[in-house]
Design a protein around this motif. Sequence first.
Motif, PDB file in Angstrom:
ATOM      1  N   GLU A 116      43.546  32.443  50.185  1.00 40.33           N
ATOM      2  CA  GLU A 116      43.636  33.782  49.615  1.00 40.33           C
ATOM      3  C   GLU A 116      43.092  33.812  48.188  1.00 40.33           C
ATOM      4  OE1 GLU A 116      44.286  37.780  49.129  1.00 40.33           O
ATOM      5  OE2 GLU A 116      44.243  36.560  50.962  1.00 40.33           O
ATOM      6  N   ALA A 117      43.387  32.771  47.420  1.00 42.09           N
ATOM      7  CA  ALA A 117      42.880  32.708  46.047  1.00 42.09           C
ATOM      8  C   ALA A 117      41.362  32.602  46.044  1.00 42.09           C
ATOM      9  CB  ALA A 117      43.504  31.527  45.322  1.00 42.09           C
ATOM     10  N   GLN A 118      40.789  31.901  47.012  1.00 43.61           N
ATOM     11  CA  GLN A 118      39.335  31.775  47.081  1.00 43.61           C
ATOM     12  C   GLN A 118      38.692  33.106  47.439  1.00 43.61           C
ATOM     13  OE1 GLN A 118      37.416  29.147  46.305  1.00 43.61           O
ATOM     14  NE2 GLN A 118      35.657  30.478  46.680  1.00 43.61           N
ATOM     15  N   ARG A 119      39.325  33.888  48.341  1.00 41.38           N
ATOM     16  CA  ARG A 119      38.772  35.196  48.691  1.00 41.38           C
ATOM     17  C   ARG A 119      38.836  36.152  47.496  1.00 41.38           C
ATOM     18  NH1 ARG A 119      41.450  34.183  53.714  1.00 41.38           N
ATOM     19  NH2 ARG A 119      43.278  35.358  52.983  1.00 41.38           N
ATOM     20  N   MET A 120      39.961  36.120  46.792  1.00 43.93           N
ATOM     21  CA  MET A 120      40.092  36.985  45.620  1.00 43.93           C
ATOM     22  C   MET A 120      39.068  36.618  44.564  1.00 43.93           C
ATOM     23  SD  MET A 120      42.364  39.311  46.057  1.00 43.93           S
ATOM     24  CE  MET A 120      42.525  39.806  44.343  1.00 43.93           C
ATOM     25  N   LEU A 121      38.778  35.311  44.414  1.00 47.38           N
ATOM     26  CA  LEU A 121      37.784  34.897  43.428  1.00 47.38           C
ATOM     27  C   LEU A 121      36.396  35.404  43.813  1.00 47.38           C
ATOM     28  CD1 LEU A 121      36.997  33.276  40.923  1.00 47.38           C
ATOM     29  CD2 LEU A 121      36.738  31.263  42.393  1.00 47.38           C
ATOM     30  N   ARG A 123      35.728  38.107  45.582  1.00 48.77           N
ATOM     31  CA  ARG A 123      35.702  39.553  45.374  1.00 48.77           C
ATOM     32  C   ARG A 123      35.560  39.891  43.892  1.00 48.77           C
ATOM     33  NH1 ARG A 123      40.779  42.041  47.813  1.00 48.77           N
ATOM     34  NH2 ARG A 123      39.782  41.133  49.658  1.00 48.77           N
ATOM     35  N   ASN A 124      36.305  39.185  43.051  1.00 47.20           N
ATOM     36  CA  ASN A 124      36.212  39.448  41.617  1.00 47.20           C
ATOM     37  C   ASN A 124      34.847  39.060  41.065  1.00 47.20           C
ATOM     38  OD1 ASN A 124      38.788  40.375  41.656  1.00 47.20           O
ATOM     39  ND2 ASN A 124      39.718  38.598  40.606  1.00 47.20           N
ATOM     40  N   GLN A 125      34.230  38.059  41.684  1.00 47.31           N
ATOM     41  CA  GLN A 125      32.895  37.669  41.231  1.00 47.31           C
ATOM     42  C   GLN A 125      31.902  38.804  41.471  1.00 47.31           C
ATOM     43  OE1 GLN A 125      31.896  34.441  39.842  1.00 47.31           O
ATOM     44  NE2 GLN A 125      30.230  35.831  39.297  1.00 47.31           N
ATOM     45  N   GLN A 126      32.023  39.466  42.622  1.00 48.87           N
ATOM     46  CA  GLN A 126      31.136  40.605  42.899  1.00 48.87           C
ATOM     47  C   GLN A 126      31.384  41.749  41.921  1.00 48.87           C
ATOM     48  OE1 GLN A 126      31.863  41.608  46.986  1.00 48.87           O
ATOM     49  NE2 GLN A 126      30.779  39.791  47.808  1.00 48.87           N
ATOM     50  N   LEU A 127      32.670  42.010  41.662  1.00 50.47           N
ATOM     51  CA  LEU A 127      33.003  43.097  40.736  1.00 50.47           C
ATOM     52  C   LEU A 127      32.528  42.789  39.323  1.00 50.47           C
ATOM     53  CD1 LEU A 127      36.606  43.990  41.980  1.00 50.47           C
ATOM     54  CD2 LEU A 127      34.464  45.242  42.414  1.00 50.47           C
ATOM     55  N   ALA A 128      32.642  41.519  38.954  1.00 57.65           N
ATOM     56  CA  ALA A 128      32.192  41.136  37.611  1.00 57.65           C
ATOM     57  C   ALA A 128      30.684  41.247  37.501  1.00 57.65           C
ATOM     58  CB  ALA A 128      32.649  39.717  37.295  1.00 57.65           C
ATOM     59  N   ASP A 129      29.960  40.925  38.584  1.00 55.95           N
ATOM     60  CA  ASP A 129      28.502  41.045  38.561  1.00 55.95           C
ATOM     61  C   ASP A 129      28.081  42.510  38.391  1.00 55.95           C
ATOM     62  OD1 ASP A 129      28.302  38.331  38.867  1.00 55.95           O
ATOM     63  OD2 ASP A 129      27.965  38.396  41.048  1.00 55.95           O
ATOM     64  N   GLN A 130      28.921  43.422  38.917  1.00 59.21           N
ATOM     65  CA  GLN A 130      28.639  44.851  38.780  1.00 59.21           C
ATOM     66  C   GLN A 130      29.247  45.428  37.502  1.00 59.21           C
ATOM     67  OE1 GLN A 130      30.028  46.719  42.391  1.00 59.21           O
ATOM     68  NE2 GLN A 130      28.844  45.337  43.719  1.00 59.21           N
ATOM     69  N   GLN A 131      29.870  44.542  36.714  1.00 56.80           N
ATOM     70  CA  GLN A 131      30.508  44.918  35.454  1.00 56.80           C
ATOM     71  C   GLN A 131      31.606  45.967  35.660  1.00 56.80           C
ATOM     72  OE1 GLN A 131      27.490  46.118  32.686  1.00 56.80           O
ATOM     73  NE2 GLN A 131      26.650  44.025  32.503  1.00 56.80           N
ATOM     74  N   LEU A 132      32.330  45.780  36.808  1.00 52.38           N
ATOM     75  CA  LEU A 132      33.426  46.690  37.095  1.00 52.38           C
ATOM     76  C   LEU A 132      34.761  46.138  36.625  1.00 52.38           C
ATOM     77  CD1 LEU A 132      32.387  47.887  40.662  1.00 52.38           C
ATOM     78  CD2 LEU A 132      32.055  49.061  38.461  1.00 52.38           C
ATOM     79  N   ILE A 133      34.820  44.825  36.372  1.00 55.44           N
ATOM     80  CA  ILE A 133      36.031  44.213  35.806  1.00 55.44           C
ATOM     81  C   ILE A 133      35.617  43.325  34.634  1.00 55.44           C
ATOM     82  CG2 ILE A 133      37.286  44.229  38.006  1.00 55.44           C
ATOM     83  CD1 ILE A 133      36.652  41.252  38.271  1.00 55.44           C
ATOM     84  N   ALA A 134      36.598  43.033  33.830  1.00 56.82           N
ATOM     85  CA  ALA A 134      36.316  42.198  32.654  1.00 56.82           C
ATOM     86  C   ALA A 134      36.102  40.743  33.093  1.00 56.82           C
ATOM     87  CB  ALA A 134      37.473  42.288  31.667  1.00 56.82           C
ATOM     88  N   SER A 136      37.283  38.159  31.677  1.00 53.49           N
ATOM     89  CA  SER A 136      38.543  37.423  31.558  1.00 53.49           C
ATOM     90  C   SER A 136      39.352  37.498  32.850  1.00 53.49           C
ATOM     91  CB  SER A 136      39.367  37.979  30.396  1.00 53.49           C
ATOM     92  OG  SER A 136      39.638  39.354  30.615  1.00 53.49           O
ATOM     93  N   GLN A 137      39.262  38.621  33.554  1.00 55.51           N
ATOM     94  CA  GLN A 137      39.984  38.746  34.815  1.00 55.51           C
ATOM     95  C   GLN A 137      39.401  37.788  35.851  1.00 55.51           C
ATOM     96  OE1 GLN A 137      40.279  42.792  36.159  1.00 55.51           O
ATOM     97  NE2 GLN A 137      41.341  42.251  38.081  1.00 55.51           N
ATOM     98  N   LEU A 138      38.062  37.603  35.826  1.00 55.27           N
ATOM     99  CA  LEU A 138      37.424  36.647  36.736  1.00 55.27           C
ATOM    100  C   LEU A 138      37.880  35.212  36.420  1.00 55.27           C
ATOM    101  CD1 LEU A 138      35.335  36.014  38.949  1.00 55.27           C
ATOM    102  CD2 LEU A 138      33.603  35.902  37.130  1.00 55.27           C
ATOM    103  N   ASP A 139      37.966  34.911  35.132  1.00 52.48           N
ATOM    104  CA  ASP A 139      38.415  33.567  34.750  1.00 52.48           C
ATOM    105  C   ASP A 139      39.863  33.315  35.168  1.00 52.48           C
ATOM    106  OD1 ASP A 139      35.925  33.154  33.659  1.00 52.48           O
ATOM    107  OD2 ASP A 139      36.541  33.657  31.602  1.00 52.48           O
ATOM    108  N   THR A 140      40.688  34.331  35.065  1.00 49.99           N
ATOM    109  CA  THR A 140      42.086  34.185  35.479  1.00 49.99           C
ATOM    110  C   THR A 140      42.182  33.900  36.973  1.00 49.99           C
ATOM    111  OG1 THR A 140      42.816  35.686  33.719  1.00 49.99           O
ATOM    112  CG2 THR A 140      44.317  35.345  35.577  1.00 49.99           C
ATOM    113  N   GLN A 141      41.379  34.587  37.757  1.00 47.82           N
ATOM    114  CA  GLN A 141      41.406  34.362  39.209  1.00 47.82           C
ATOM    115  C   GLN A 141      40.874  32.969  39.571  1.00 47.82           C
ATOM    116  OE1 GLN A 141      42.865  36.281  41.476  1.00 47.82           O
ATOM    117  NE2 GLN A 141      42.400  34.663  42.970  1.00 47.82           N
ATOM    118  N   ARG A 142      39.873  32.528  38.807  1.00 49.84           N
ATOM    119  CA  ARG A 142      39.351  31.181  39.061  1.00 49.84           C
ATOM    120  C   ARG A 142      40.446  30.122  38.795  1.00 49.84           C
ATOM    121  NH1 ARG A 142      35.178  31.545  36.265  1.00 49.84           N
ATOM    122  NH2 ARG A 142      33.655  31.903  37.936  1.00 49.84           N
ATOM    123  N   ALA A 143      41.214  30.323  37.731  1.00 45.01           N
ATOM    124  CA  ALA A 143      42.318  29.400  37.426  1.00 45.01           C
ATOM    125  C   ALA A 143      43.380  29.439  38.524  1.00 45.01           C
ATOM    126  CB  ALA A 143      42.922  29.748  36.072  1.00 45.01           C
TER     127      ALA A 143
END
Length: 367
Positions: A116-121, A123-134, A136-143
Amino acid sequence: MPRVAALLLPAVLLMACGETDADGPGGPGGAGGPGGGRATPVTTTLVQMRPFTETVRAVGTVQARESITVTSKVSEVVEQVHFESGQEVARGAPLVTLSGQQQRAALAEAQAQAQEAQRMLARNQQLADQQLIARSQLDTQRATRDSANARVAQIRAQLADRVVRAPFSGVLGIRQVSPGALVTPGTPIATLDDIARVYVDFPLPEMHLSSLEQGMRLQGATSAWPERRFEGSVSTVESRVDAATRAVTVRADFANAERLLRPGMLVNVELFQTERSALLVPEIAVVQVGRETFVWKVGAEDTVEQTIVGVGTRVDGMAEITEGLEAGDRIVLDGTGKLRPGMRIAETAPPATGAEAVEPAADDGGH
C-alpha cells in the motif's frame, strides 16, 4: 745338615707347584688371560656416521577444527527436527524448525502495508510531477514506504531465527530435543563438530622451543586404534609458556578423512625433529656399570680395552655416542660379558636377534 735339608724340601716343592699353577688356565699364559693364545669369540661392528632423526614424545588431546553446541536464538516451541543423532550435515542445512505462526501473520500484515505504501508513493509521484502536491509530501510518503519495507525485513529475520541451521559442515552429536519441546537461548539442541581435519594439542618443556618449527612432521597413536599411525604436522606453537609448568602448548594438524579421531581422545604424539648425522651404535654394545658407561673397543692385534663414552638419545635399539668414539672405530657388539681389558678376541657370526640393525665388521686380517 740332613735335618735342615729335610725341613727345606717341602718349601721347595711348594714353590715349584705355585710356579706351575701360574701358567695354568687362570694365569697370564692361559687361554682366558690377556695376551693368551686362545681368543674369545665375539661379534663386532664398525662405528659409522648415520642419518639420525631425534624424536620427542608427548601426550595430547584431540580438538575438532570447528566445534559448537547448537542452540536457539529465541524462546519458542520446536515444530520439526530435521536430523538424527550422529548425522553428517552440510553448511546451512536446517536442523530444527521452531513455531513461527505469530511472525508469519505479522509478515503478511507488514507486506500488505508495504505494498500500500508503494502504491501511494507512485500516486504521489504523479501528482508531484503535475505540481499538484508539495515535494515534501512526496518525501514523506517515500519515508513511509521505506519504513514499511524495513518492517517486512525485520519480520523475515525473526522468521529466519525460527529455523536453526548448521553454521558449518560437520558431524552432529546426540539429539537433545524433540518436537513440542520449549527451547530458550542456551538450550542445547546437539553438538556439531567439523572433524574432517582435527587438531591435537600437547605440551612440551620449554627446552624444546629452539627446535620447534611450523610444519615439523609427527605421528600419533591412540588406544582405540593401536595398529594405526596418524600422520600430522605442527601448525602452531603457543605464544606463551605456562609459568606454572614451564611448558609450551603445541598444536598439530591431522587429516581425518575416516573420522577415526574424535574430539577429547588421548593421543600419544611422536615429534620428529630435523634429520642430522650422528654416531650410532646398537644399545647392546653399551655397558653401564654404576655411573660409568663404556664400550669394548677393539685395538691392535685384536685386543680389547674399555672406552668410556657419552651417550645421547636412544631410539629403536640404537644409542647416539656423543664422545669417546670416532667413525671407523671397531667395537664389540655381542659377548661383552666375558671380556677383560687386554683380552684377545675372534670374530664370529652375528647373533640371530638384532642382526638386521647392524652388519658385523669385515675381517681386517687381525688388525
